[in-house]
Design a protein around this motif. Structure first.
Motif, PDB file in Angstrom:
ATOM      1  N   GLU A 207       0.825  -1.213   0.000  1.00  0.00           N
ATOM      2  CA  GLU A 207       0.000   0.000   0.000  1.00  0.00           C
ATOM      3  C   GLU A 207       0.855   1.257   0.000  1.00  0.00           C
ATOM      4  N   ARG A 208       1.927   1.271   0.761  1.00  0.00           N
ATOM      5  CA  ARG A 208       2.811   2.436   0.763  1.00  0.00           C
ATOM      6  C   ARG A 208       3.452   2.616  -0.614  1.00  0.00           C
ATOM      7  N   GLN A 211       0.862   4.260  -2.752  1.00  0.00           N
ATOM      8  CA  GLN A 211       0.681   5.663  -2.371  1.00  0.00           C
ATOM      9  C   GLN A 211       1.850   6.529  -2.835  1.00  0.00           C
ATOM     10  N   LEU A 212       3.072   6.018  -2.671  1.00  0.00           N
ATOM     11  CA  LEU A 212       4.245   6.813  -3.009  1.00  0.00           C
ATOM     12  C   LEU A 212       4.512   6.872  -4.504  1.00  0.00           C
ATOM     13  N   GLY A 214       1.926   6.965  -6.593  1.00  0.00           N
ATOM     14  CA  GLY A 214       0.786   7.715  -7.121  1.00  0.00           C
ATOM     15  C   GLY A 214      -0.213   6.797  -7.771  1.00  0.00           C
ATOM     16  N   PRO A 215      -1.277   6.447  -7.068  1.00  0.00           N
ATOM     17  CA  PRO A 215      -2.239   5.496  -7.626  1.00  0.00           C
ATOM     18  C   PRO A 215      -2.847   5.966  -8.942  1.00  0.00           C
ATOM     19  N   GLU A 249      -9.707  -0.346  -3.930  1.00  0.00           N
ATOM     20  CA  GLU A 249      -9.657   0.957  -3.266  1.00  0.00           C
ATOM     21  C   GLU A 249      -8.989   2.018  -4.133  1.00  0.00           C
ATOM     22  N   TYR A 250      -7.928   1.622  -4.858  1.00  0.00           N
ATOM     23  CA  TYR A 250      -7.158   2.597  -5.626  1.00  0.00           C
ATOM     24  C   TYR A 250      -7.445   2.550  -7.130  1.00  0.00           C
TER      25      TYR A 250
END
Length: 452
Positions: A207-208, A211-212, A214-215, A249-250
């Motif tokens: 997940e990180r 996030q990092l 950029g989804p 989710e993303y």
């Protein structure tokens, strides 16, 4: 052991001598330094056995490249290829063809609802190529996430998705692929001590990474449902369900690479069935027709199919859905159903392979962890059980591993070896007696191994 008369052996040896001579003069081999190899000539094959250029019989515990899931020369599949050759050998893929249509029907009958369309390819690498292309066009995003310790094929996109050393010479860092660590408790990257810790920390790391990176830039996550040549590392259901949740989710596509693990190899039609998830895209090849004629494919969700309903898909292959290959797939899937091969693989894996490999791990000093399911198993060869130091370096081999492989062959078993691992991956329809005979050779060789 030979199954041939003296006259037949003489003919086989003469043929093999000529074969080897021409091979060394003209054939360029995959993944090899050409001047350093001496390829074994395979002269014949039948069921779970292959025969070398001397007529010597070997129990094929490699299923070649883990693709002859129904063994060699299955009569129903051989006949189907012959019958199709009498009818139509090849046809432009723009036309409808009975073999292709029936193969697509049989394949999608095995998938969850909403995965009802197949784009046929020539093999697994180009299946993964097209799966990524579809995901990128569907989402309008370019990046793809894939795990380290994985293999997805030798073509340009597929080799960049790959997460093992075969990628290095082909990776310029400009493919749009970002790698992450997947769960592997035996060699944990997360200092985990339990499967639950490994799962939780691996999902947090993924997940990180999303996030990092950029989804909004990421099209898909590509995962081997159970990685094959990378080590047959079986994730927990909670991990795979967590990956599915992160994709939802993303807004990422989940591509399940079932090229090696699919079509019964893991004791179910598709390995992702072990985890109670539904991917957006499934790639397959190998076991779909036991490799008798090259075939692969991409099974896509209805949403992805709809993207190309009124918009042309920018991709194609001259041999997409080749009639001979699809006829072989129809016969293979039918034989698997009729002969209960999936159940056989699951049963023998649980009752014979798993318990015997666990016994090897407990008794023999150079066998570390053993793991697997169905007819899909790996043994970690280690120099030291406490430190778990591999018996060969990651990405290479060693004299010790080469000696073990040589002794297995001398005992009449053709093994599958990658780096410091031995894989037990025989045909799904092997008998219990044949399976135990091969494992007896493994036990004899491993009991004599004492490397430090």
């Amino acid at each position: 052991m030979s199954d041939f008369t003296e006259a037949e052996l003489a003919a086989i040896r003469s043929e093999a001598e000529r074969t080897y001579e021409l091979d060394r003069a003209h054939v360029f081999h995959s993944w090899s330094a050409q001047a350093q190899i001496s390829p074994m000539v395979i002269s014949r094959a039948q069921g779970p056995y292959v025969f070398d250029g001397e007529g010597t019989r070997f129990l094929d515990f490699s299923s070649q490249l883990v693709n002859t899931n129904i063994g060699h020369q299955h009569p129903a599949v051989v006949q189907a290829i012959k019958d199709q050759a009498d009818l139509i050998c090849t046809i432009n893929p723009a036309h409808g063809n009975a073999a292709r249509s029936e193969a697509a029907r049989l394949i999608t009958e095995l998938t969850p609802a909403g995965l009802d369309h197949v784009f046929f390819t020539n093999g697994g690498a180009d299946a993964n190529e097209h799966a990524v292309r579809m995901a990128r066009l569907h989402t309008g995003r370019h990046k793809v996430l894939a795990r380290y310790r994985s293999y997805h094929g030798g073509t340009q996109t597929a080799i960049n998705i790959t997460g093992d050393p075969r990628r290095f010479a082909n990776d310029r860092g400009d493919s749009g692929v970002v790698h992450f660590f997947g769960p592997f408790l035996y060699r944990s990257e997360f200092d985990a001590t339990t499967e639950a810790e490994e799962t939780e920390r691996a999902l947090r790391h993924l997940e990180r990474t999303i996030q990092l990176e950029g989804p909004q830039t990421i099209a898909a996550i590509v995962l081997g449902s159970i990685p094959g040549t990378a080590g047959i590392m079986i994730p927990s259901p909670e991990y795979m369900q967590g990956v599915r949740r992160l994709c939802d989710e993303y807004g990422l596509m989940l591509i399940a690479d079932e090229v090696m693990a699919g079509f019964g190899r893991a004791g179910k039609w598709f390995a992702f069935e072990h985890f109670d998830i539904v991917p957006d895209i499934i790639t397959f090849a190998k076991g779909v027709n036991s490799g008798y004629v090259p075939l692969g494919g991409v099974i896509m969700s209805d949403d992805i199919y709809a993207t190309f309903a009124e918009r042309a898909y920018p991709g194609g292959l001259t041999y997409s859905g080749h009639p001979l290959a699809c006829a072989a797939a129809v016969a293979t899937i039918t034989a698997m159903h009729e002969e209960n091969m999936i159940d056989n693989a699951a049963k023998l894996g649980a009752e014979i392979v798993g318990p015997r490999l666990q016994e090897f791990s407990e008794k023999y000093p150079n066998v570390g962890e053993t793991r697997g399911v169905g007819m899909f198993w790996a043994l970690e060869l280690v120099r030291d059980k406490e430190t778990r130091e591999p018996l060969a370096p990651y990405g290479g081999s060693s004299p010790e591993v080469a000696e073990i492989v040589g002794k297995l062959k001398a005992g009449g078993v053709l093994p599958f070896n990658n780096f410091h691992r031995l894989h037990v991956v025989p045909p799904l329809n092997i008998s219990a007696d044949e399976l135990n005979a091969g494992l007896d050779v493994f036990e004899q060789v491993l009991s004599e191994a004492h490397y430090t």
